[in-house]
Design an enzyme around this catalytic site. Structure first.
Site, PDB file in Angstrom:
ATOM      1  N   ASP A 367       0.839  -1.207   0.000  1.00 56.61           N
ATOM      2  CA  ASP A 367       0.000   0.000   0.000  1.00 56.61           C
ATOM      3  C   ASP A 367       0.872   1.254   0.000  1.00 56.61           C
ATOM      4  OD1 ASP A 367      -2.315   1.869   1.054  1.00 56.61           O
ATOM      5  OD2 ASP A 367      -3.278  -0.052   0.596  1.00 56.61           O
ATOM      6  N   ASP A 368       0.290   2.349   0.404  1.00 58.81           N
ATOM      7  CA  ASP A 368       0.914   3.672   0.367  1.00 58.81           C
ATOM      8  C   ASP A 368       2.286   3.693   1.064  1.00 58.81           C
ATOM      9  OD1 ASP A 368       1.250   6.347   0.165  1.00 58.81           O
ATOM     10  OD2 ASP A 368      -0.511   6.914   1.333  1.00 58.81           O
ATOM     11  N   ARG A 444      -5.702  16.491   3.008  1.00 62.41           N
ATOM     12  CA  ARG A 444      -4.737  15.433   3.302  1.00 62.41           C
ATOM     13  C   ARG A 444      -3.351  15.816   2.774  1.00 62.41           C
ATOM     14  NH1 ARG A 444      -3.756   9.061   2.016  1.00 62.41           N
ATOM     15  NH2 ARG A 444      -3.495   8.432   4.161  1.00 62.41           N
ATOM     16  N   LYS A 477      -3.962  -1.046  -6.851  1.00 66.26           N
ATOM     17  CA  LYS A 477      -5.004  -0.363  -6.073  1.00 66.26           C
ATOM     18  C   LYS A 477      -4.943   1.100  -6.483  1.00 66.26           C
ATOM     19  CE  LYS A 477      -6.371   0.523  -1.260  1.00 66.26           C
ATOM     20  NZ  LYS A 477      -6.025   0.226   0.132  1.00 66.26           N
ATOM     21  N   TRP A 478      -6.009   1.610  -7.080  1.00 62.05           N
ATOM     22  CA  TRP A 478      -6.040   2.960  -7.667  1.00 62.05           C
ATOM     23  C   TRP A 478      -6.798   3.870  -6.720  1.00 62.05           C
ATOM     24  CZ3 TRP A 478      -4.763   4.292 -13.015  1.00 62.05           C
ATOM     25  CH2 TRP A 478      -5.135   5.592 -13.379  1.00 62.05           C
ATOM     26  N   ASP A 479      -6.065   4.640  -5.937  1.00 65.06           N
ATOM     27  CA  ASP A 479      -6.692   5.426  -4.863  1.00 65.06           C
ATOM     28  C   ASP A 479      -6.945   6.874  -5.285  1.00 65.06           C
ATOM     29  OD1 ASP A 479      -7.718   5.878  -2.338  1.00 65.06           O
ATOM     30  OD2 ASP A 479      -6.013   4.995  -1.291  1.00 65.06           O
ATOM     31  N   ASN A 481      -7.725  10.368  -2.836  1.00 64.45           N
ATOM     32  CA  ASN A 481      -7.984  10.689  -1.427  1.00 64.45           C
ATOM     33  C   ASN A 481      -8.362  12.120  -1.105  1.00 64.45           C
ATOM     34  OD1 ASN A 481      -7.819   8.279   0.087  1.00 64.45           O
ATOM     35  ND2 ASN A 481      -5.645   8.148  -0.386  1.00 64.45           N
ATOM     36  N   CYS A 527     -10.537   2.745  -5.573  1.00 61.69           N
ATOM     37  CA  CYS A 527     -10.553   3.141  -4.165  1.00 61.69           C
ATOM     38  C   CYS A 527     -10.586   4.666  -4.152  1.00 61.69           C
ATOM     39  CB  CYS A 527      -9.270   2.625  -3.496  1.00 61.69           C
ATOM     40  SG  CYS A 527      -9.123   3.068  -1.758  1.00 61.69           S
ATOM     41  N   ASP A 549     -13.056   2.676   4.098  1.00 63.60           N
ATOM     42  CA  ASP A 549     -11.899   2.656   5.000  1.00 63.60           C
ATOM     43  C   ASP A 549     -12.313   2.177   6.380  1.00 63.60           C
ATOM     44  OD1 ASP A 549      -9.878   3.334   3.318  1.00 63.60           O
ATOM     45  OD2 ASP A 549      -9.833   5.457   3.826  1.00 63.60           O
TER      46      ASP A 549
END
Ligand code: GLA
Length: 731
Positions: A367-368, A444, A477-479, A481, A527, A549
């Site tokens: 992940d990130d 963010r 995983k295409w986020d 935010n 996402c 989330d």
């Protein structure tokens, strides 16, 4: 063909397996909407339209002595604007002389034996030849605007798709300020509106209200379909339940700003319009150019909400999601986000991967935090180069090493975003969506890239492409935010700034399309801070989307249930996470966490160092069960067994396998009571006269007993307890 045109009556009739849709051209060329609902045979339904004169409802000039004919009263298929219909309109445009009057009349139509497509936007795909198209063209000759109404008919699936295409056939630019994809008029009132509202970590909460006079709006102007209001609404007749009664579903296949308006008018007709949100929208339609609106998906059910949802589940699974992921088992993931957050390195990752491998997980998702200078959420977005101080040898080595132990590799990206603190921002500050005269809104710690700009799209494509070429990556995983603000593109002139929000989402679609075509077997999971962009538009490119989330199973029951009204469980990203849960602090058993996450795409997102050996063997068993039930869950017919209107202390749901021989029944107690009443869960979709036994026991029941009297679980004195049983048809 499921579309008929009756010339003598100037009537269009569309039929699907269980629904009928009808339109009629009236004496002055207005396209009337005469009916949508249960099949009624070959009836001209225009007899229902009242011929009554009403004050303050004017008449078109060519028929002005007929005081009973008014656009303000007629049910219409797509409205004109500013010419006597005072209800919500489906279009708003300004012509060269500053006028906002648009007056459409029927021009011509065509019946086609295949499905239309839409340039630059996702649409429901036709795989078989039982899909056909009706094309009706309306025209306003004075301003030179043609509108093509398109209908796709998926007869056996009870689905009708609709969209519109606007062409400027005049000599001057027309400014479009509102273009809805659909307008539909019902000659009735007394509908309830169901929609799905929420917030970050609490998406798609079911809400049902009775419609009153005036307008109710469900919308997003966040640049994304949003956590707050999903682009999907249902109208139900008042007595409709999960299994009885009439209801209509309307889903917009779009991931950007959207708006649905529903008006109950002065004489109790109900009008619904749905499309791109007109807030922040202004499009210059130049001569000979075309504007394509996003597609809407419609279905009608006379068997309540479960059937309505099943219609959407079928079309999304089979005709929207990329076909290559339909018949393969999706990976069971371990995602390191809730296990490590930003605090990881190569050694930790490999250790977690090995631990997960041992219990049966087959994909590791990093992940990130793997790229640029990203050690927290302050920096790095935009710099898609592995951070070798955390991952020596980069992704190439990591993916090879994972492969060597038998683990597939997946990777997180947030392609549409940028941090001020990044190399990309230093070299291209002009690539950010930003009003040059002000400081941007930061959310963010990040800003949004200008995806309406092809140079930005190319940069992102190249960055991702380079990584995919250099390592074996089976999943992305295409986020996404944050919401969009300061929507201003430095690459467009002032007069075109109203086009940026729509061009932004078209830019995202175009990027996803390029990746899908070059890497068709790389699974992309959508996402957006959980489920902030959970919509049919994204599902066209990503067969699954991280649902929320919030990974607390008790909260997830509501989120996943709300989502299930429109979307199949095969699209809902869902993981078992730690207890106590990181978002709510709730302590729920591994069993219940597993049962809830299994009604989704399934995976784990927790620190294996904190698990006991007993936990690990329970997880091994969970994964075995999930694999055993995989096709029943992913392709079976899903039924909600608890009603939203009852104040139930448990949730129950069921999957019936395609061949109807197996039923997976699930139940979770959400609020245990002292000295509790006994829940008798009435199953659905069984054969009355046949016998079912419960796997692993000697218990046998008739289908009728299970459906009409119910199955009884014996409860313990324990909150959040859960049950999962498999019923098997006796041969
Ligand atoms: C979003 C996602 C999470 C995780 C974080 C990483 O919130 O929904 O699953 O990927 O970003 O920053």
């Amino acid at each position: 063909m499921s579309i008929r045109y009756v010339e003598s009556k100037k009537l269009f009739q569309i039929e699907t397996a269980h629904s009928m849709y009808q339109m009629k051209i009236n004496e002055i060329g207005i396209l009337l909407h005469t009916y949508y609902g249960e099949k009624l045979g070959n009836m001209d339904m225009s007899y229902q339209i009242p011929s009554v004169e009403r004050g303050f409802s004017g008449n078109p000039y060519e028929i002005s002595t007929h005081h009973e004919v008014s656009l303000d009263l007629l049910p219409q298929e797509y409205t004109s604007s500013g010419v006597g219909d005072h209800r919500i309109s489906s279009i708003d445009a300004i012509s060269n002389n500053g006028s906002r009057s648009i007056d459409f009349r029927y021009k011509c139509h065509k019946l086609l034996s295949s499905k239309y497509s839409i340039e630059g936007l996702p649409y429901v795909r036709a795989h078989k030849d039982d899909v056909c198209t009706l094309e009706i063209i309306l025209i306003d000759e004075i301003i030179g605007l043609e509108i093509k109404l398109l209908y796709g008919v998926f007869e056996s699936k009870d689905i009708i798709t609709r969209t519109v295409e606007l062409t400027n056939i005049g000599k001057t630019t027309i400014i479009l300020e509102k273009v809805d994809s659909i307008c539909i008029d019902f000659l009735n009132t007394n509908y309830d509106l169901i929609h799905f509202q929420g917030r970050h970590c609490m998406e798609r909460q079911f809400e049902q209200n009775t419609l009153n006079h005036d307008i109710q709006t469900i919308s997003s102007k966040r640049g994304m379909s949003s956590h707050q209001n999903n682009p999907y609404v249902i109208l139900t007749e008042l007595a409709t339940t999960e299994d009885i009664g009439n209801c209509y579903g309307f889903m917009l296949m779009y991931s950007g700003n959207h708006k649905t308006e529903i008006e109950v008018d002065q004489t109790n007709n109900t009008r619904l319009v749905m499309g791109i949100n007109d807030d922040y929208f202004r499009w210059e339609l130049e001569p000979n150019s075309v504007f394509h609106a996003p597609e809407t998906i419609l279905t009608f059910s006379n068997l309540g909400l479960n059937k309505l949802s099943q219609n959407f589940h079928n079309i999304i699974r089979e005709n929207i999601c990329p076909i290559q992921f339909q018949n393969i088992q999706r990976p069971i993931l371990i995602n390191n986000w809730e296990a490590t957050y930003f605090d990881f390195d190569y050694t930790k990752i490999i250790k977690l991967a090995k631990q997960a491998l041992e219990v049966g997980v087959n994909m590791f998702v990093l992940d990130d935090g793997w790229f640029g200078n990203r050690n927290n959420d302050n920096a790095g977005l935009g710099d898609w180069i592995a951070n070798e101080s955390k991952l020596p040898g980069g992704l190439t080595k990591l993916s090879k090493d994972l492969k060597a132990i038998g683990m597939n590799f997946g990777l997180w990206f947030e392609p549409e975003m940028i941090n001020e603190n990044s190399e990309l921002y230093k070299s291209h500050p002009e690539w950010v969506l930003q009003d040059p005269s002000r400081k941007p809104v930061i959310s963010r710690n990040q800003m949004v890239l200008d995806l309406s700009n092809i140079d930005v799209q190319n940069y992102i494509f190249k960055s991702i492409d380079k990584i995919l070429e250099g390592s074996e990556i089976a999943y992305i995983k295409w986020d996404f935010n944050r919401s969009l603000s300061n929507v201003y593109s430095n690459a467009l002139p002032n007069s075109k700034q109203g086009e940026v929000s729509h061009k932004f989402i078209c830019g995202t679609y175009s990027l996803l399309e390029r990746l899908n075509s070059k890497y068709p077997n790389t699974l992309i999971e959508g996402c957006a801070g959980g489920g902030g962009r959970f919509d049919a538009g994204m599902l066209y490119y990503c067969p699954q989307i991280w649902c929320s989330d919030n990974t607390d199973p008790i909260a997830r029951l509501k989120i996943q249930k709300g989502t299930s009204y429109g979307y199949p469980v095969s699209t809902m990203g869902s993981h078992v996470s730690a207890a106590p849960n990181h978002q709510t602090g709730r302590d729920v058993s591994l069993k219940t966490r597993g049962i809830v996450a299994m009604s989704g795409t399934f995976g784990y997102e927790l620190d294996f160092d904190k698990l006991t050996d007993i936990d690990k063997s329970e997880i091994t068993k969970q994964i075995e069960n999930f694999k055993k039930y995989y096709w029943i869950i992913q392709k079976g017919t899903y039924f909600r067994l608890t009603n939203n209107k009852e104040n139930s202390f448990y949730e129950a749901w069921e999957f019936v396998s395609k061949d109807k021989t197996k039923i997976l029944l699930n139940m979770v107690v959400t609020n245990i009571k002292a000295n509790s009443e006994i829940p008798r869960i009435k199953l659905k979709g069984l054969e009355k006269h046949l016998i079912y036994h419960i796997e692993g026991t000697k218990e046998k029941f008739t289908g009728a007993a299970l459906m009409y009297a119910g199955y009884v679980f014996s409860l313990n004195i324990e909150d959040y307890q859960s049950f999962q049983i498999l019923l098997v048809l006796e041969k």
